[in-house]
Design an enzyme around this catalytic site. Structure first.
Site, short mmCIF file in Angstrom:
data_model
loop_
_atom_site.label_atom_id
_atom_site.label_comp_id
_atom_site.label_asym_id
_atom_site.label_seq_id
_atom_site.Cartn_x
_atom_site.Cartn_y
_atom_site.Cartn_z
CE LYS A 1 0.37 0.71 3.48
NZ LYS A 1 0.01 1.53 2.44
NE ARG B 1 -6.11 -1.01 4.98
CZ ARG B 1 -4.99 -1.51 4.22
NH1 ARG B 1 -3.90 -2.32 4.95
NH2 ARG B 1 -4.93 -1.36 2.75
NE ARG C 1 0.04 -2.12 -5.61
CZ ARG C 1 -0.44 -1.72 -4.27
NH1 ARG C 1 0.66 -1.63 -3.48
NH2 ARG C 1 -1.52 -1.53 -4.20
NE ARG D 1 -3.04 -5.29 -4.27
CZ ARG D 1 -2.84 -4.72 -3.44
NH1 ARG D 1 -1.53 -4.71 -2.98
NH2 ARG D 1 -3.71 -4.30 -2.66
NE ARG E 1 -6.54 -0.71 -2.21
CZ ARG E 1 -5.55 -1.04 -3.03
NH1 ARG E 1 -5.85 -1.20 -4.37
NH2 ARG E 1 -4.45 -1.19 -2.44
P1 ADP Z 1 2.12 -0.12 -0.46
O1 ADP Z 1 2.27 -1.13 0.17
O2 ADP Z 1 1.96 1.25 0.37
O3 ADP Z 1 0.50 0.08 -1.06
P2 ADP Z 1 3.95 -0.48 -2.61
O4 ADP Z 1 5.11 -0.73 -1.83
O5 ADP Z 1 3.22 -1.77 -2.89
O6 ADP Z 1 2.82 0.45 -1.76
O7 ADP Z 1 4.19 0.59 -3.78
C1 ADP Z 1 3.14 0.87 -4.76
C2 ADP Z 1 3.62 1.15 -6.01
O8 ADP Z 1 4.84 2.15 -6.05
C3 ADP Z 1 4.58 -0.31 -6.52
O9 ADP Z 1 4.35 -0.56 -7.93
C4 ADP Z 1 6.01 0.19 -6.17
O10 ADP Z 1 6.75 -0.40 -6.91
C5 ADP Z 1 5.97 1.74 -6.46
N1 ADP Z 1 6.81 2.26 -5.43
C6 ADP Z 1 7.13 2.05 -4.10
N2 ADP Z 1 8.15 3.09 -3.64
C7 ADP Z 1 8.25 3.88 -4.64
C8 ADP Z 1 9.20 5.07 -4.68
N3 ADP Z 1 9.72 5.57 -3.62
N4 ADP Z 1 9.13 5.79 -5.98
C9 ADP Z 1 8.49 5.53 -7.16
N5 ADP Z 1 7.70 4.08 -6.95
C10 ADP Z 1 7.85 3.50 -5.81
P1 AMP Z 2 -3.41 -3.64 1.01
O1 AMP Z 2 -2.52 -5.05 0.51
O2 AMP Z 2 -2.57 -3.58 2.30
O3 AMP Z 2 -3.53 -2.97 0.00
O4 AMP Z 2 -4.65 -4.45 1.22
C1 AMP Z 2 -5.47 -4.98 0.26
C2 AMP Z 2 -7.03 -4.91 0.97
O5 AMP Z 2 -7.00 -6.09 1.89
C3 AMP Z 2 -7.62 -3.96 1.58
O6 AMP Z 2 -8.11 -3.16 0.82
C4 AMP Z 2 -8.68 -4.63 2.60
O7 AMP Z 2 -9.54 -5.02 2.09
C5 AMP Z 2 -7.74 -5.78 2.97
N1 AMP Z 2 -7.17 -5.46 4.11
C6 AMP Z 2 -5.82 -5.35 4.42
N2 AMP Z 2 -5.19 -4.95 5.61
C7 AMP Z 2 -6.55 -4.72 6.33
C8 AMP Z 2 -6.57 -4.70 7.77
N3 AMP Z 2 -5.68 -4.30 8.58
N4 AMP Z 2 -7.81 -4.52 8.12
C9 AMP Z 2 -8.83 -4.61 7.17
N5 AMP Z 2 -8.59 -5.06 5.93
C10 AMP Z 2 -7.27 -5.10 5.61
#
Ligand code: ADP
Ligand code: AMP
Length: 224
Positions: free
Chosen positions: A17, A92, A130, A163, A174
């Site tokens: 995302k 969420r 990541r 992270r 999660r």
């Molecule tokens: P989200 O925001 O949904 O948690 P991220 O955008 O942070 O996901 O992506 C999670 C991990 O996967 C990151 O390390 C990113 O570089 C990798 N990633 C994202 N999209 C792809 C893809 N299409 N193929 C392979 N790796 C990806």
């Molecule tokens: P993310 O960066 O989207 O993976 O979010 C990391 C953490 O932030 C989550 O596990 C939650 O603890 C908090 N968080 C992010 N977005 C929300 C949301 N919309 N509502 C509640 N908690 C959130």
């Protein structure tokens, strides 16, 4: 002023995302709003909000709705959201989705909800690999999207880190929280005719092209 565009990206943690939201932000010129990024920014700056959020983030739980919803409402009221926003990590749960409906009602509500689909095994691989830039927030993967130099951001030279909540113990919770609280939004948006499923297992650029294609097809690219 035309109607604002609100794109909600749905998908398990690690689906891509944030990666896709950043690419759409650049292409469409409307900002990415990542609630996770806002909490992390507040944590880094030791604000009251950051300290409150930390407890929940460390456990992989959701930060309480009243805090999160107010934060998003304030963010959407800022000037750079004049043409809309790309929401990543919000809503969420159903309460947050209903609150977003109210916030966006003057513009006809949410425009589109791409659901980025990957398997749970892929989610685990993506999250545990990541790495994020401490300085600019750029997102990498040690295997799938590595930086040119080990642990250094290509864009700004900042240090990359993992992270705290990307460690396997927290990731499992999660995913559990996603299925319990967030996945009902799939039905919620499907019934509104807004859901579109996207194969998130494809390479980053391919997923981006698919999203751009869907936006063009639905006529929801921003007007200049
Ligand atoms: P989200 O925001 O949904 O948690 P991220 O955008 O942070 O996901 O992506 C999670 C991990 O996967 C990151 O390390 C990113 O570089 C990798 N990633 C994202 N999209 C792809 C893809 N299409 N193929 C392979 N790796 C990806
Ligand atoms: P993310 O960066 O989207 O993976 O979010 C990391 C953490 O932030 C989550 O596990 C939650 O603890 C908090 N968080 C992010 N977005 C929300 C949301 N919309 N509502 C509640 N908690 C959130």
């Amino acid at each position: 002023m035309g109607k604002r565009i609100f794109i909600v990206l749905l998908g398990v943690p690690g689906a891509g995302k944030g990666t896709q939201a950043k690419m759409l932000q650049e292409k469409l010129g409307i900002p990415q709003i990542s609630t996770g990024d806002i909490f992390r920014y507040n944590l880094k700056n030791q604000t009251e909000l950051g300290l409150l959020a930390k407890r929940y983030m460390d456990a992989g739980e959701l930060v309480p709705d009243e805090v999160t919803i107010r934060m998003v409402a304030d963010r959407l009221a800022q000037e750079d959201c004049a043409r809309g926003a790309i929401l990543d990590g919000f809503p969420r749960n159903l309460e947050q989705a209903q609150a977003l409906d109210e916030m966006t009602a003057p513009d006809g509500g949410v425009s589109l909800v791409p659901l980025i689909e990957i398997s749970d095994e892929e989610a685990m691989r993506r999250i545990t690999g990541r790495r994020v830039c401490r300085q600019c927030g750029a997102v990498y993967h040690i295997e799938f999207n590595p930086p040119k130099h080990d642990m250094v951001c290509d864009r700004c030279g900042g240090e990359l880190y993992q992270r705290d909540d990307d460690k396997p113990e927290t990731v499992r919770n999660r995913l559990y929280v996603y299925y319990k609280q967030t996945s009902p939004l799939i039905g919620y948006y499907f019934c509104k005719g807004l859901l579109v499923r996207v194969d998130g297992s494809r390479p980053i650029e391919e997923v981006h092209q698919t999203l751009m294609h869907i936006l063009a097809e639905r006529g929801i690219l921003p007007q200049d």
